[in-house]
Design a protein around this motif. Sequence first.
Motif, mmCIF file in Angstrom:
data_model
loop_
_atom_site.group_PDB
_atom_site.id
_atom_site.type_symbol
_atom_site.label_atom_id
_atom_site.label_comp_id
_atom_site.label_asym_id
_atom_site.label_seq_id
_atom_site.Cartn_x
_atom_site.Cartn_y
_atom_site.Cartn_z
ATOM 1 N N ARG A 1 0.830 -1.211 0.000
ATOM 2 C CA ARG A 1 0.000 0.000 0.000
ATOM 3 C C ARG A 1 0.861 1.255 0.000
ATOM 4 N N ASP A 2 1.942 1.258 0.789
ATOM 5 C CA ASP A 2 2.825 2.423 0.840
ATOM 6 C C ASP A 2 3.494 2.678 -0.506
ATOM 7 N N ALA A 3 3.925 1.614 -1.169
ATOM 8 C CA ALA A 3 4.588 1.776 -2.465
ATOM 9 C C ALA A 3 3.621 2.324 -3.512
ATOM 10 N N ARG A 4 2.386 1.919 -3.465
ATOM 11 C CA ARG A 4 1.390 2.357 -4.451
ATOM 12 C C ARG A 4 0.836 3.740 -4.142
ATOM 13 N N GLY B 1 -5.326 -1.314 -10.061
ATOM 14 C CA GLY B 1 -5.093 -1.697 -11.450
ATOM 15 C C GLY B 1 -4.135 -0.785 -12.196
ATOM 16 N N ALA B 2 -3.818 0.384 -11.615
ATOM 17 C CA ALA B 2 -2.875 1.300 -12.262
ATOM 18 C C ALA B 2 -1.462 0.736 -12.156
ATOM 19 N N ILE B 3 -0.669 0.946 -13.184
ATOM 20 C CA ILE B 3 0.713 0.475 -13.185
ATOM 21 C C ILE B 3 1.521 1.272 -12.168
ATOM 22 N N CYS B 4 2.337 0.567 -11.412
ATOM 23 C CA CYS B 4 3.189 1.196 -10.403
ATOM 24 C C CYS B 4 4.582 0.597 -10.519
ATOM 25 N N ASN B 5 5.574 1.453 -10.643
ATOM 26 C CA ASN B 5 6.954 0.992 -10.746
ATOM 27 C C ASN B 5 7.760 1.271 -9.483
ATOM 28 N N THR B 6 7.092 1.657 -8.416
ATOM 29 C CA THR B 6 7.779 1.947 -7.162
ATOM 30 C C THR B 6 8.240 0.641 -6.524
ATOM 31 N N GLU B 7 9.521 0.595 -6.204
ATOM 32 C CA GLU B 7 10.084 -0.605 -5.579
ATOM 33 C C GLU B 7 9.641 -0.708 -4.132
ATOM 34 N N ILE B 8 9.284 -1.913 -3.722
ATOM 35 C CA ILE B 8 9.056 -2.186 -2.307
ATOM 36 C C ILE B 8 10.419 -2.589 -1.757
ATOM 37 N N THR B 9 10.981 -1.761 -0.912
ATOM 38 C CA THR B 9 12.353 -1.969 -0.468
ATOM 39 C C THR B 9 12.462 -3.097 0.550
ATOM 40 N N GLU B 10 13.646 -3.653 0.638
ATOM 41 C CA GLU B 10 13.907 -4.669 1.663
ATOM 42 C C GLU B 10 13.699 -4.081 3.049
#
Length: 83
Positions: A53-56, A62-71
Amino acid sequence: MVCCNKPRLFCIHGDPSNIDEDGTSTIDAVLNAYGKMGAYQLSELTHSERPWRDARGDLPQGAICNTEITEAAMAEYYGSLTD
């Protein structure tokens, strides 16, 4: 995708005897908790958790998201579940 004449999910690469007892216990716990869930259930579960949820952010479903979910985000969230 198929490998080893089995669905890819069931292919084991490497030497399973290298997994120690703690690793085996962890794998067993994960399989017991999630092994009977289907793809849709697993997707819904992970997409409801804070790192996703934080990354999006405010993007619509359904929208494209390229934000990385970090380790670090995963470690903070999933680590808090075991406290």
